[in-house]
Design an enzyme around this catalytic site. Structure first.
Site, PDB file in Angstrom:
ATOM      1  N   CYS A 157      52.929  44.670  26.872  1.00  0.00           N
ATOM      2  CA  CYS A 157      53.875  44.212  26.343  1.00  0.00           C
ATOM      3  C   CYS A 157      54.328  43.084  25.538  1.00  0.00           C
ATOM      4  CB  CYS A 157      54.331  42.712  27.790  1.00  0.00           C
ATOM      5  SG  CYS A 157      52.743  41.794  27.537  1.00  0.00           S
ATOM      6  N   CYS A 183      49.658  39.557  24.332  1.00  0.00           N
ATOM      7  CA  CYS A 183      49.112  38.848  23.353  1.00  0.00           C
ATOM      8  C   CYS A 183      49.547  38.945  21.891  1.00  0.00           C
ATOM      9  CB  CYS A 183      47.967  40.075  23.351  1.00  0.00           C
ATOM     10  SG  CYS A 183      47.428  40.802  24.808  1.00  0.00           S
ATOM     11  N   CYS A 214      44.542  44.647  29.277  1.00  0.00           N
ATOM     12  CA  CYS A 214      44.571  46.327  29.307  1.00  0.00           C
ATOM     13  C   CYS A 214      43.911  47.001  28.006  1.00  0.00           C
ATOM     14  CB  CYS A 214      46.284  46.063  28.574  1.00  0.00           C
ATOM     15  SG  CYS A 214      47.362  45.551  29.345  1.00  0.00           S
ATOM     16  N   CYS A 216      45.273  37.906  30.528  1.00  0.00           N
ATOM     17  CA  CYS A 216      47.091  38.687  30.378  1.00  0.00           C
ATOM     18  C   CYS A 216      47.935  37.352  29.710  1.00  0.00           C
ATOM     19  CB  CYS A 216      46.642  39.110  32.029  1.00  0.00           C
ATOM     20  SG  CYS A 216      48.504  40.178  31.316  1.00  0.00           S
ATOM     21  N   HIS A 269      35.019  29.584  38.702  1.00  0.00           N
ATOM     22  CA  HIS A 269      34.408  28.918  39.723  1.00  0.00           C
ATOM     23  C   HIS A 269      33.000  28.073  40.028  1.00  0.00           C
ATOM     24  CE1 HIS A 269      33.981  28.297  44.303  1.00  0.00           C
ATOM     25  NE2 HIS A 269      33.141  28.304  43.920  1.00  0.00           N
ATOM     26  N   CYS A 289      35.185  25.170  37.917  1.00  0.00           N
ATOM     27  CA  CYS A 289      36.424  24.878  38.255  1.00  0.00           C
ATOM     28  C   CYS A 289      36.252  22.887  38.663  1.00  0.00           C
ATOM     29  CB  CYS A 289      36.734  25.219  39.201  1.00  0.00           C
ATOM     30  SG  CYS A 289      38.529  25.049  39.730  1.00  0.00           S
ATOM     31  N   CYS A 335      40.246  23.731  46.401  1.00  0.00           N
ATOM     32  CA  CYS A 335      40.344  24.094  46.230  1.00  0.00           C
ATOM     33  C   CYS A 335      41.241  25.684  46.855  1.00  0.00           C
ATOM     34  CB  CYS A 335      38.940  24.843  46.453  1.00  0.00           C
ATOM     35  SG  CYS A 335      37.969  26.589  46.680  1.00  0.00           S
ATOM     36  N   CYS A 343      41.991  32.261  45.402  1.00  0.00           N
ATOM     37  CA  CYS A 343      41.547  32.415  44.602  1.00  0.00           C
ATOM     38  C   CYS A 343      40.799  33.372  43.800  1.00  0.00           C
ATOM     39  CB  CYS A 343      41.262  31.281  44.289  1.00  0.00           C
ATOM     40  SG  CYS A 343      40.951  30.404  42.558  1.00  0.00           S
ATOM     41  N   CYS A 392      38.433  29.770  30.892  1.00  0.00           N
ATOM     42  CA  CYS A 392      39.625  28.527  31.314  1.00  0.00           C
ATOM     43  C   CYS A 392      39.635  27.529  31.739  1.00  0.00           C
ATOM     44  CB  CYS A 392      40.588  29.538  32.152  1.00  0.00           C
ATOM     45  SG  CYS A 392      41.010  31.238  31.762  1.00  0.00           S
ATOM     46  N   CYS A 449      45.827  27.651  35.136  1.00  0.00           N
ATOM     47  CA  CYS A 449      45.860  27.851  36.089  1.00  0.00           C
ATOM     48  C   CYS A 449      45.682  27.399  37.284  1.00  0.00           C
ATOM     49  CB  CYS A 449      45.742  29.607  36.625  1.00  0.00           C
ATOM     50  SG  CYS A 449      45.958  30.426  35.067  1.00  0.00           S
ATOM     51  N   CYS A 483      44.077  31.521  40.568  1.00  0.00           N
ATOM     52  CA  CYS A 483      43.346  32.106  40.012  1.00  0.00           C
ATOM     53  C   CYS A 483      43.589  33.654  40.183  1.00  0.00           C
ATOM     54  CB  CYS A 483      41.979  32.276  39.317  1.00  0.00           C
ATOM     55  SG  CYS A 483      41.398  33.349  38.402  1.00  0.00           S
ATOM     56  N   CYS A 497      42.829  37.067  35.915  1.00  0.00           N
ATOM     57  CA  CYS A 497      43.461  38.546  35.307  1.00  0.00           C
ATOM     58  C   CYS A 497      42.581  38.606  33.906  1.00  0.00           C
ATOM     59  CB  CYS A 497      44.902  37.133  34.132  1.00  0.00           C
ATOM     60  SG  CYS A 497      44.616  36.723  33.026  1.00  0.00           S
TER      61      CYS A 497
HETATM   62  S1  SF4 Z   1      40.423  27.006  43.189  1.00  0.00           S
HETATM   63 FE1  SF4 Z   1      39.134  29.028  42.886  1.00  0.00          FE
HETATM   64  S2  SF4 Z   1      38.183  28.768  40.642  1.00  0.00           S
HETATM   65 FE2  SF4 Z   1      38.350  25.894  41.813  1.00  0.00          FE
HETATM   66  S3  SF4 Z   1      36.603  26.147  43.823  1.00  0.00           S
HETATM   67 FE3  SF4 Z   1      38.161  27.100  44.396  1.00  0.00          FE
HETATM   68  S4  SF4 Z   1      37.847  28.768  44.847  1.00  0.00           S
HETATM   69 FE4  SF4 Z   1      36.702  28.216  42.957  1.00  0.00          FE
HETATM   70  S1  SF4 Z   2      44.431  34.016  35.761  1.00  0.00           S
HETATM   71 FE1  SF4 Z   2      42.278  33.475  36.191  1.00  0.00          FE
HETATM   72  S2  SF4 Z   2      40.990  33.992  34.476  1.00  0.00           S
HETATM   73 FE2  SF4 Z   2      43.652  34.395  34.564  1.00  0.00          FE
HETATM   74  S3  SF4 Z   2      44.470  32.104  32.422  1.00  0.00           S
HETATM   75 FE3  SF4 Z   2      44.341  31.637  35.106  1.00  0.00          FE
HETATM   76  S4  SF4 Z   2      42.739  30.227  35.540  1.00  0.00           S
HETATM   77 FE4  SF4 Z   2      42.107  32.319  33.530  1.00  0.00          FE
END
Ligand code: SF4
Ligand code: SF4
Length: 309
Positions: free
Chosen positions: A50, A53, A154, A191, A228, A231, A247, A253, A262, A274, A281, A284
């Site tokens: 698309c 990037c 991609c 992505c 994770h 996070c 969570c 997720c 990220c 995100c 998440c 991506c």
């Molecule tokens: S939100 Fe997602 S990455 Fe964060 S602790 Fe929960 S499962 Fe793990």
């Molecule tokens: S979807 Fe997951 S891997 Fe993709 S930008 Fe968001 S947190 Fe990062």
């Protein structure tokens, strides 16, 4: 598109700070540029995708930008969106780069690579009056590059263009170059790809050569840890609705199966990412992004080969 050595050195210092290099790195980068006859040439090809990037990179405004890096500070030889030349003139710049910088330039490929019917569903120009497909271009240019970067999911793993039914039989960059470019393909999934990850990788390549890679071809230093694990909500209770603080595992997720930086790098010039913007998440950056077994959509048999399968 060329700049002076002085300008490039100035940029090196600024960008080195932006991507977290120390003083020794900066000195080394400047020495390398001083010793080089030219700034590093880059050929950027686009396939099935698309253009997200490229757009993501150009939208970065606060820290050193990748378009600044690629357009002004290194010698961008070909990018169909960013260059002013078109037609034969544009294609001839690829030929000139290969001829003048054989084994010295960086090839970046954004998007997946259609392979059905000899790749005719993605043509980047003409050669000798015939369509020049991306597949042929990658096979011709890749082996002559010093480094090859798959920018985005991609190009790295197939992503949306390779999702079922994959009518053009899109393949990944490493699959197309399998056996042709030993140890020089770097996957930078996302992505879109994060501009920091691309900038940092290019600077690292200039300074140190090939980085240490994960089993699926990503730089370990950028992607080697599960989201994770980093996070901020790992210790929180699971929540059942998006928008709630907590969570998102119950909501599917993908953080526990996605390796990326990220949480520390964040997005939109480090404003947020995100999960902290109250969404799970979706993985991506993961090699299985949009694969059938996980997402219910699915890749067709067209996605095969390569070390990441
Ligand atoms: S939100 Fe997602 S990455 Fe964060 S602790 Fe929960 S499962 Fe793990
Ligand atoms: S979807 Fe997951 S891997 Fe993709 S930008 Fe968001 S947190 Fe990062």
């Amino acid at each position: 598109m060329k700049i002076s050595r002085r300008e490039f050195l100035k940029w090196c210092s600024a960008s080195a700070v932006a991507v977290g290099l120390n003083k020794m790195d900066i000195i080394k980068l400047e020495s390398m540029v001083m010793a080089a006859e030219t700034t590093p040439p880059v050929i950027w090809l686009q396939g099935s995708g698309c253009s997200g990037c490229s757009i993501s990179l150009m939208n970065t405004v606060r820290q050193t930008t990748i378009d600044d890096l690629l357009l002004n500070k290194i010698s961008m030889k070909y990018h169909s969106n960013l260059m002013t030349a078109s037609g034969d003139l544009a294609i001839s710049s690829i030929d000139e780069t290969i001829s003048n910088f054989d084994g010295q330039f960086i090839l970046v490929v954004e998007g997946g690579i259609p392979t059905k019917d000899n790749g005719i569903y993605c043509v980047i120009g003409e050669k000798n009056g015939q369509p020049w497909t991306l597949m042929d271009a990658v096979q011709e240019i890749g082996p002559k590059a010093k480094y090859v970067i798959a920018a985005g999911t991609c190009s790295s793993y197939g992503g949306a263009p390779a999702a079922g039914p994959n009518p053009t039989e899109v393949q990944t960059l490493s699959t197309i170059l399998n056996g042709m470019t030993a140890n020089k393909v770097i996957n930078l999934p996302g992505c879109p790809v994060h501009p920091y990850n691309l900038t940092k990788t290019i600077v690292d390549l200039l300074l140190y050569g090939m980085p240490s890679l994960t089993y699926d071809g990503k730089p370990s230093s950028l992607y080697g840890t599960e989201i994770h694990e980093r996070c901020p909500y790992e210790e929180y209770n699971e929540v059942s609705s998006l928008g709630e603080i907590g969570c998102y595992e119950e909501l599917g997720c993908m953080g526990p199966r996605t390796d990326s930086n990220c949480p520390s790098r964040k997005w939109n010039n480090q404003v947020n990412w995100c999960i902290e913007s109250r969404h799970q998440c979706i993985g991506c950056s993961d090699k299985n992004f949009l694969k059938s077994s996980i997402y219910g959509g699915g890749y067709s048999g067209g996605y095969s080969g390569g070390y990441h399968d």
